[in-house]
Design a protein around this motif. Structure first.
Motif, PDB file in Angstrom:
ATOM      1  N   ARG A   1      39.599  33.020  48.943  1.00  0.00           N
ATOM      2  CA  ARG A   1      39.032  34.342  48.764  1.00  0.00           C
ATOM      3  C   ARG A   1      38.816  34.771  47.313  1.00  0.00           C
ATOM      4  NH1 ARG A   1      42.525  38.322  47.788  1.00  0.00           N
ATOM      5  NH2 ARG A   1      41.368  39.804  49.049  1.00  0.00           N
ATOM      6  N   HIS A   2      39.065  33.892  46.357  1.00  0.00           N
ATOM      7  CA  HIS A   2      38.853  34.296  44.965  1.00  0.00           C
ATOM      8  C   HIS A   2      37.370  34.574  44.695  1.00  0.00           C
ATOM      9  CE1 HIS A   2      42.878  32.490  43.378  1.00  0.00           C
ATOM     10  NE2 HIS A   2      42.997  33.763  43.728  1.00  0.00           N
ATOM     11  N   LEU A   3      37.144  35.482  43.748  1.00  0.00           N
ATOM     12  CA  LEU A   3      35.798  35.984  43.452  1.00  0.00           C
ATOM     13  C   LEU A   3      34.783  34.878  43.147  1.00  0.00           C
ATOM     14  CD1 LEU A   3      34.159  38.589  43.022  1.00  0.00           C
ATOM     15  CD2 LEU A   3      34.888  38.550  40.635  1.00  0.00           C
ATOM     16  N   ASP A   4      35.207  33.879  42.362  1.00  0.00           N
ATOM     17  CA  ASP A   4      34.252  32.826  41.978  1.00  0.00           C
ATOM     18  C   ASP A   4      33.869  31.923  43.153  1.00  0.00           C
ATOM     19  OD1 ASP A   4      36.977  32.115  41.680  1.00  0.00           O
ATOM     20  OD2 ASP A   4      36.514  30.463  40.320  1.00  0.00           O
ATOM     21  N   HIS A   5      34.515  32.110  44.300  1.00  0.00           N
ATOM     22  CA  HIS A   5      34.208  31.321  45.503  1.00  0.00           C
ATOM     23  C   HIS A   5      33.593  32.169  46.612  1.00  0.00           C
ATOM     24  CE1 HIS A   5      36.589  27.858  44.057  1.00  0.00           C
ATOM     25  NE2 HIS A   5      37.103  28.823  43.323  1.00  0.00           N
ATOM     26  N   ALA A   6      33.719  33.485  46.492  1.00  0.00           N
ATOM     27  CA  ALA A   6      33.366  34.344  47.626  1.00  0.00           C
ATOM     28  C   ALA A   6      32.565  35.579  47.222  1.00  0.00           C
ATOM     29  CB  ALA A   6      34.658  34.782  48.332  1.00  0.00           C
ATOM     30  N   GLY A   7      32.192  35.678  45.944  1.00  0.00           N
ATOM     31  CA  GLY A   7      31.539  36.901  45.459  1.00  0.00           C
ATOM     32  C   GLY A   7      30.283  37.289  46.225  1.00  0.00           C
ATOM     33  N   ASP A   8      29.518  36.299  46.703  1.00  0.00           N
ATOM     34  CA  ASP A   8      28.260  36.598  47.396  1.00  0.00           C
ATOM     35  C   ASP A   8      28.348  36.355  48.902  1.00  0.00           C
ATOM     36  OD1 ASP A   8      26.852  37.553  45.255  1.00  0.00           O
ATOM     37  OD2 ASP A   8      25.288  36.021  45.283  1.00  0.00           O
ATOM     38  N   VAL A   9      29.565  36.253  49.432  1.00  0.00           N
ATOM     39  CA  VAL A   9      29.666  35.929  50.866  1.00  0.00           C
ATOM     40  C   VAL A   9      28.988  36.984  51.742  1.00  0.00           C
ATOM     41  CG1 VAL A   9      31.994  36.931  51.159  1.00  0.00           C
ATOM     42  CG2 VAL A   9      31.193  35.157  52.719  1.00  0.00           C
ATOM     43  N   ASN A  10      29.076  38.257  51.352  1.00  0.00           N
ATOM     44  CA  ASN A  10      28.502  39.304  52.211  1.00  0.00           C
ATOM     45  C   ASN A  10      26.982  39.244  52.248  1.00  0.00           C
ATOM     46  OD1 ASN A  10      30.944  40.747  53.137  1.00  0.00           O
ATOM     47  ND2 ASN A  10      31.265  40.961  50.928  1.00  0.00           N
ATOM     48  N   VAL A  11      26.356  39.076  51.091  1.00  0.00           N
ATOM     49  CA  VAL A  11      24.888  38.997  51.084  1.00  0.00           C
ATOM     50  C   VAL A  11      24.419  37.701  51.753  1.00  0.00           C
ATOM     51  CG1 VAL A  11      24.706  38.048  48.741  1.00  0.00           C
ATOM     52  CG2 VAL A  11      22.825  39.355  49.674  1.00  0.00           C
ATOM     53  N   MET A  12      25.210  36.655  51.663  1.00  0.00           N
ATOM     54  CA  MET A  12      24.853  35.400  52.351  1.00  0.00           C
ATOM     55  C   MET A  12      24.921  35.595  53.871  1.00  0.00           C
ATOM     56  SD  MET A  12      24.095  33.156  49.975  1.00  0.00           S
ATOM     57  CE  MET A  12      24.286  31.494  50.602  1.00  0.00           C
ATOM     58  N   ILE A  13      25.920  36.360  54.337  1.00  0.00           N
ATOM     59  CA  ILE A  13      26.002  36.648  55.787  1.00  0.00           C
ATOM     60  C   ILE A  13      24.775  37.453  56.210  1.00  0.00           C
ATOM     61  CG2 ILE A  13      27.262  37.949  57.551  1.00  0.00           C
ATOM     62  CD1 ILE A  13      29.866  37.190  56.042  1.00  0.00           C
ATOM     63  N   GLU A  14      24.398  38.425  55.402  1.00  0.00           N
ATOM     64  CA  GLU A  14      23.191  39.185  55.725  1.00  0.00           C
ATOM     65  C   GLU A  14      21.974  38.272  55.760  1.00  0.00           C
ATOM     66  OE1 GLU A  14      22.500  43.023  53.953  1.00  0.00           O
ATOM     67  OE2 GLU A  14      23.897  43.695  55.514  1.00  0.00           O
ATOM     68  N   GLY A  15      21.883  37.357  54.782  1.00  0.00           N
ATOM     69  CA  GLY A  15      20.757  36.424  54.746  1.00  0.00           C
ATOM     70  C   GLY A  15      20.713  35.538  55.984  1.00  0.00           C
TER      71      GLY A  15
END
Ligand SMILES: [Zn+2]
Length: 254
Positions: free
Chosen positions: A67-81
């Motif tokens: 869950r660290h930022l450099d591994h998960a920072g864009d997870v939400n926008v990727m889910i939307e995509g």
């Protein structure tokens, strides 16, 4: 149906490389057959995928090592995509349970968008369409973190081993042994107080696992300053294993 294809959507690791974007921090993109998996989408992943003309609505899944930022920072926008903003629920999100619980990195409003959300367990095999992968034992990294091997479901040597963030531990080489291995090297030299691998650890892993090819990636600032491509050439010379430094946009057919 083809073999695996891996694209580096970024090679930056840890906060200083990421905040300055000296290299990109979009993680890895793995394709096999008709299955497309985005892995560790750090800050700017959505930009890197767009730049390389990957249509996010065709993703089959998203995988977080931790869950660290450099591994998960864009997870939400990727889910939307992946789900067309939630209008077409599809795909699977794989992540450690703590990415969903305390101080979660996956926003609650979009947790219903993927068809399935899977909480990763240690030493477990998963299948997503044509991609088969296994988790390692839990890494030594503070938050819940796993490494992975891909392929090898018939008991043979896995095709790809991904040594994600961890402090070195006995067995780490064996747990990720594969034909081709990716090693996250944040530090030029390992330090007892930091839960990250150094280039010295990468050398031990390469010597023990003897992959056909090893790629160092997820560079921290000290590794970047040491010039990863030069460091990789030295590692090759010392170990006799083909060691290379990953580059942003690099593509490997496995
Ligand atoms: Zn980390």
């Amino acid at each position: 149906m083809g073999g695996m294809r891996l694209t580096f959507m970024g090679t930056a690791g840890a906060r200083f490389m990421v905040m300055k974007q000296l290299t990109a921090s979009g993680g890895l993109y793995l394709e096999e057959g008709n299955t497309r998996l985005a892995m560790d989408p750090g800050p700017g992943a959505v930009v890197q995928y767009a730049k390389r003309k990957v249509d996010l609505s065709r993703l089959s899944g998203i995988l977080l090592s931790h869950r660290h930022l450099d591994h998960a920072g864009d997870v939400n926008v990727m889910i939307e995509g992946m789900t067309d903003g939630g209008f077409h629920p599809q795909g699977t999100l794989f992540c450690p349970g703590d990415a969903l619980d305390t101080d979660p990195v996956v926003l609650e409003y979009l947790r219903g968008f993927p068809r399935e959300v899977v909480r990763l367990q240690p030493c477990t095999r998963y299948r997503l369409g044509d991609i088969s992968f296994s988790t390692s034992p839990r890494h030594v990294h503070g938050v819940e973190t796993y490494g992975f091997t891909f392929g090898g479901e018939d008991g043979g040597l896995p095709t790809l081993g991904w040594v994600t963030d961890s402090k070195y531990y006995d067995g780490i080489a064996q747990d990720h042994r594969a034909e081709v291995m990716l090693i996250h090297t944040v530090l030029a030299r390992s330090r007892p107080e930091l839960p990250h691998l150094g280039l010295d650890d990468a050398e031990r892993i390469v010597r023990e696992a003897q992959p056909r090819l090893a790629l160092i990636t997820h560079f921290g600032m000290t590794v970047w300053r040491a010039r990863p491509w030069e460091v990789a050439a030295e590692l090759s010379q010392r170990t006799g294993v083909d060691v290379r430094a990953a580059r942003d946009g690099m593509r490997l057919d496995l």
